[in-house]
Motif scaffolding. Structure first.
Motif, PDB file in Angstrom:
ATOM      1  N   ASN A   1      19.149  -3.910  93.084  1.00 40.97           N
ATOM      2  CA  ASN A   1      19.498  -3.387  91.868  1.00 40.97           C
ATOM      3  C   ASN A   1      20.084  -4.401  90.938  1.00 40.97           C
ATOM      4  O   ASN A   1      20.129  -4.009  89.707  1.00 40.97           O
ATOM      5  N   ILE A   2      20.299  -5.459  91.200  1.00 40.85           N
ATOM      6  CA  ILE A   2      20.861  -6.638  90.309  1.00 40.85           C
ATOM      7  C   ILE A   2      19.871  -7.285  89.970  1.00 40.85           C
ATOM      8  O   ILE A   2      18.848  -7.990  90.815  1.00 40.85           O
ATOM      9  N   PRO A   3      19.638  -7.747  88.768  1.00 41.97           N
ATOM     10  CA  PRO A   3      18.504  -8.681  88.297  1.00 41.97           C
ATOM     11  C   PRO A   3      18.703  -9.920  88.989  1.00 41.97           C
ATOM     12  O   PRO A   3      19.821 -10.500  88.986  1.00 41.97           O
ATOM     13  N   LEU A   4      17.654 -10.464  89.254  1.00 42.11           N
ATOM     14  CA  LEU A   4      17.455 -11.875  90.023  1.00 42.11           C
ATOM     15  C   LEU A   4      18.233 -12.954  89.250  1.00 42.11           C
ATOM     16  O   LEU A   4      18.877 -13.958  89.808  1.00 42.11           O
ATOM     17  N   THR A   5      17.740 -12.803  88.066  1.00 40.51           N
ATOM     18  CA  THR A   5      18.565 -13.946  86.982  1.00 40.51           C
ATOM     19  C   THR A   5      20.097 -13.906  87.170  1.00 40.51           C
ATOM     20  O   THR A   5      20.762 -15.084  87.263  1.00 40.51           O
ATOM     21  N   VAL A   6      20.420 -12.924  87.291  1.00 41.49           N
ATOM     22  CA  VAL A   6      22.150 -12.621  87.045  1.00 41.49           C
ATOM     23  C   VAL A   6      22.534 -13.395  88.554  1.00 41.49           C
ATOM     24  O   VAL A   6      23.621 -13.988  88.541  1.00 41.49           O
ATOM     25  N   ILE A   7      21.904 -13.115  89.674  1.00 46.41           N
ATOM     26  CA  ILE A   7      22.363 -13.710  91.002  1.00 46.41           C
ATOM     27  C   ILE A   7      22.160 -15.171  90.869  1.00 46.41           C
ATOM     28  O   ILE A   7      23.128 -15.994  91.534  1.00 46.41           O
ATOM     29  N   ILE A   8      21.260 -15.855  90.305  1.00 47.36           N
ATOM     30  CA  ILE A   8      20.955 -17.082  90.299  1.00 47.36           C
ATOM     31  C   ILE A   8      21.973 -17.835  89.546  1.00 47.36           C
ATOM     32  O   ILE A   8      22.492 -18.761  89.833  1.00 47.36           O
ATOM     33  N   LEU A   9      22.170 -17.093  88.197  1.00 48.77           N
ATOM     34  CA  LEU A   9      23.278 -17.676  87.374  1.00 48.77           C
ATOM     35  C   LEU A   9      24.805 -17.669  88.094  1.00 48.77           C
ATOM     36  O   LEU A   9      25.532 -18.342  87.974  1.00 48.77           O
ATOM     37  N   PHE A  10      24.913 -16.550  88.818  1.00 47.09           N
ATOM     38  CA  PHE A  10      26.219 -16.547  89.534  1.00 47.09           C
ATOM     39  C   PHE A  10      26.320 -17.630  90.621  1.00 47.09           C
ATOM     40  O   PHE A  10      27.496 -18.177  90.630  1.00 47.09           O
ATOM     41  N   ALA A  11      25.185 -18.008  91.189  1.00 43.76           N
ATOM     42  CA  ALA A  11      25.221 -18.788  92.393  1.00 43.76           C
ATOM     43  C   ALA A  11      25.604 -20.225  91.644  1.00 43.76           C
ATOM     44  O   ALA A  11      26.445 -20.989  92.246  1.00 43.76           O
TER      45      ALA A  11
END
Length: 222
Positions: free
Chosen positions: A59-69
């Motif tokens: 339920n977290i947008p993939l863009t947020v996960i990639i940017l967090f990485a």
């Protein structure tokens, strides 16, 4: 009409997209299988972790996960994943990590649906023979679950291939980043869009057809 393509490394961007998809698919399958085992396991703590992970991450947008990485792990915590000082390598590996963390939650649910198709009596019979939970899962349940989950997993893989475009957000030189560069430099919006769309059709259409055929061949007859 397509002369402008000579100025850009379209094959290189295409190959980067393929690498992102393949590495992320392998990692997602491994981690997703572990999560599925946790979700059906007998240990409440592991079941809770698996359930929480899947419900939160998907339920977290993939863009947020990639940017967090990139911003969180690399720039804040200094995580390089063995990439040294090569920013292209670091960003590529972080993109793979982000894609794996995200996609594995969908792999887990696809596999769990396959596990639910396995008759409970088979697992009970295996336990009655003295097999441990891990052995029952590895020898009896998962082989049938994978066969039942080929088509759902194919859909997850197709979505993963398209999701590789998000890696452009952290500068990974894949197809979407090249498309952005081409649109900024060329007055050929329709042609550029058609070429990039064709690239993804070449990747996703055969994948769907082949895995759909495999799913029919290996389906468990009930």
């Amino acid at each position: 009409m397509f002369d402008f393509l000579d100025k850009y490394d379209l094959l290189g961007a295409f190959w980067t997209t393929v690498q992102l998809a393949v590495l992320s698919a392998v990692g997602s399958l491994i981690w997703g299988t572990i999560l599925a085992a946790m979700r059906v396991g007998p240990v409440p703590l592991m079941r809770g972790f698996g359930t929480a992970y899947v419900n939160i991450v998907r339920n977290i947008p993939l863009t947020v996960i990639i940017l967090f990485a990139s911003l969180g792990l690399n720039q804040t915590l200094g995580v390089t994943l063995g990439g040294g000082n090569d920013f292209e390598t670091i960003n590529f590996r972080l993109a793979v990590l982000g894609l794996v963390l995200y996609t594995s939650s969908f792999v887990c649910e696809a596999l769990r649906s396959g596990i639910n198709t396995v008759p409970v009596g088979q697992a009970e019979a295996a336990r009655a023979l003295g097999l441990s939970f891990g052995q029952v899962l590895r020898l009896v349940v998962l082989p049938q679950a994978f066969r039942s989950s080929v088509v759902p997993l194919a859909n997850v893989l197709i979505a993963l291939i398209k999701n590789t475009t998000v890696a452009a957000a952290i500068g990974v030189a894949e197809t979407a980043l090249l498309m952005k560069e081409m649109i900024e430099n060329e007055a050929q919006l329709l042609l550029i869009s058609a070429v990039i769309a064709l690239v993804f059709v070449v990747l996703t259409l055969p994948t769907g057809l082949i895995l759909g055929w495999v799913g029919k061949k290996v389906a468990v007859k009930r």
